[in-house]
Write a protein that holds these residues in place. Structure first.
Motif, PDB file in Angstrom:
ATOM      1  N   LYS A  26       8.680  13.813   4.151  1.00 48.07           N
ATOM      2  CA  LYS A  26       8.541  12.507   3.502  1.00 48.07           C
ATOM      3  C   LYS A  26       8.443  11.395   4.550  1.00 48.07           C
ATOM      4  O   LYS A  26       7.678  10.444   4.392  1.00 48.07           O
ATOM      5  N   ALA A  27       9.202  11.527   5.632  1.00 48.86           N
ATOM      6  CA  ALA A  27       9.151  10.530   6.702  1.00 48.86           C
ATOM      7  C   ALA A  27       7.783  10.532   7.382  1.00 48.86           C
ATOM      8  O   ALA A  27       7.237   9.466   7.710  1.00 48.86           O
ATOM      9  N   HIS A  46       9.351   4.846  -1.702  1.00 47.34           N
ATOM     10  CA  HIS A  46      10.255   5.306  -2.759  1.00 47.34           C
ATOM     11  C   HIS A  46      10.547   6.799  -2.636  1.00 47.34           C
ATOM     12  O   HIS A  46      11.685   7.231  -2.837  1.00 47.34           O
ATOM     13  N   ASN A  47       9.538   7.582  -2.317  1.00 47.83           N
ATOM     14  CA  ASN A  47       9.755   9.029  -2.152  1.00 47.83           C
ATOM     15  C   ASN A  47      10.726   9.312  -1.006  1.00 47.83           C
ATOM     16  O   ASN A  47      11.609  10.164  -1.125  1.00 47.83           O
ATOM     17  N   TYR A  48      10.557   8.594   0.097  1.00 54.80           N
ATOM     18  CA  TYR A  48      11.448   8.799   1.243  1.00 54.80           C
ATOM     19  C   TYR A  48      12.876   8.375   0.909  1.00 54.80           C
ATOM     20  O   TYR A  48      13.839   9.074   1.229  1.00 54.80           O
ATOM     21  N   GLU A  49      13.014   7.233   0.251  1.00 54.51           N
ATOM     22  CA  GLU A  49      14.359   6.768  -0.115  1.00 54.51           C
ATOM     23  C   GLU A  49      15.012   7.700  -1.134  1.00 54.51           C
ATOM     24  O   GLU A  49      16.218   7.940  -1.083  1.00 54.51           O
ATOM     25  N   LYS A  74       0.818  -1.216   0.000  1.00 58.34           N
ATOM     26  CA  LYS A  74       0.000   0.000   0.000  1.00 58.34           C
ATOM     27  C   LYS A  74       0.855   1.270   0.000  1.00 58.34           C
ATOM     28  O   LYS A  74       0.501   2.265  -0.627  1.00 58.34           O
ATOM     29  N   CYS A  75       1.995   1.251   0.675  1.00 53.98           N
ATOM     30  CA  CYS A  75       2.809   2.456   0.860  1.00 53.98           C
ATOM     31  C   CYS A  75       4.057   2.465  -0.015  1.00 53.98           C
ATOM     32  O   CYS A  75       5.025   3.152   0.300  1.00 53.98           O
ATOM     33  N   ARG A  76       4.037   1.742  -1.095  1.00 51.63           N
ATOM     34  CA  ARG A  76       5.210   1.639  -1.961  1.00 51.63           C
ATOM     35  C   ARG A  76       5.692   2.998  -2.460  1.00 51.63           C
ATOM     36  O   ARG A  76       6.881   3.300  -2.436  1.00 51.63           O
ATOM     37  N   SER A  77       4.788   3.861  -2.903  1.00 54.24           N
ATOM     38  CA  SER A  77       5.209   5.165  -3.430  1.00 54.24           C
ATOM     39  C   SER A  77       5.812   6.038  -2.329  1.00 54.24           C
ATOM     40  O   SER A  77       6.791   6.754  -2.572  1.00 54.24           O
TER      41      SER A  77
END
Length: 132
Positions: A46-47, A24-27, A18-21
């Motif tokens: 982002k965190a 990726h944004n945080y990484e 569910k939180c894949r995007s």
């Protein structure tokens, strides 16, 4: 055997789906072109988005309790190997993603499909290979 770790594993499968995007944004925010790490304050927003998404993903709809229990029993009986329980885990994720569609799926299922699932990984080891 600790079944709490199985529950965490099952929820983490759904939460990452569910939180894949957000992951990726945080990484992407944490990435640098130098070996010096970024100041964590630069990625605070982002965190927070990521933590909020995971917090929301941890809430389980009551309709999904039966499919969650099926996955938990499957993982327990397969000694923690979630690869053996792909079908059951996907059913739990589908339930969490869209409860109305899952309710329709349950209403259309036959009596044979509504019976309790049986997991026997010892006698049928060759049929539950993680690479199949």
């Amino acid at each position: 055997m600790n079944t709490k770790s199985f529950e965490v594993l099952i929820h983490s499968q759904y939460a990452f789906h569910k939180c894949r995007s957000e992951v990726h944004n945080y990484e992407d925010c944490r990435q640098t072109t130098t070996p010096i790490p970024k100041d964590p304050r630069q990625c605070r927003d982002k965190a927070r988005e990521l933590v909020g998404c995971y917090k929301e993903a941890e809430r389980m709809h009551p309709l999904c309790l039966a499919s969650f229990n099926d996955v938990r029993e499957c993982v327990f009986k397969s000694d923690g190997n979630i690869f053996n329980c792909k079908k059951e885990a996907q059913q739990f994720v589908d339930c969490q993603m869209d409860q109305e569609k899952y309710q329709d799926f349950l209403s259309l299922s036959t009596d044979k499909q509504k019976e309790a699932l049986q997991f026997d990984f010892f006698n049928y080891r060759g049929h539950f290979d993680k690479y199949s």
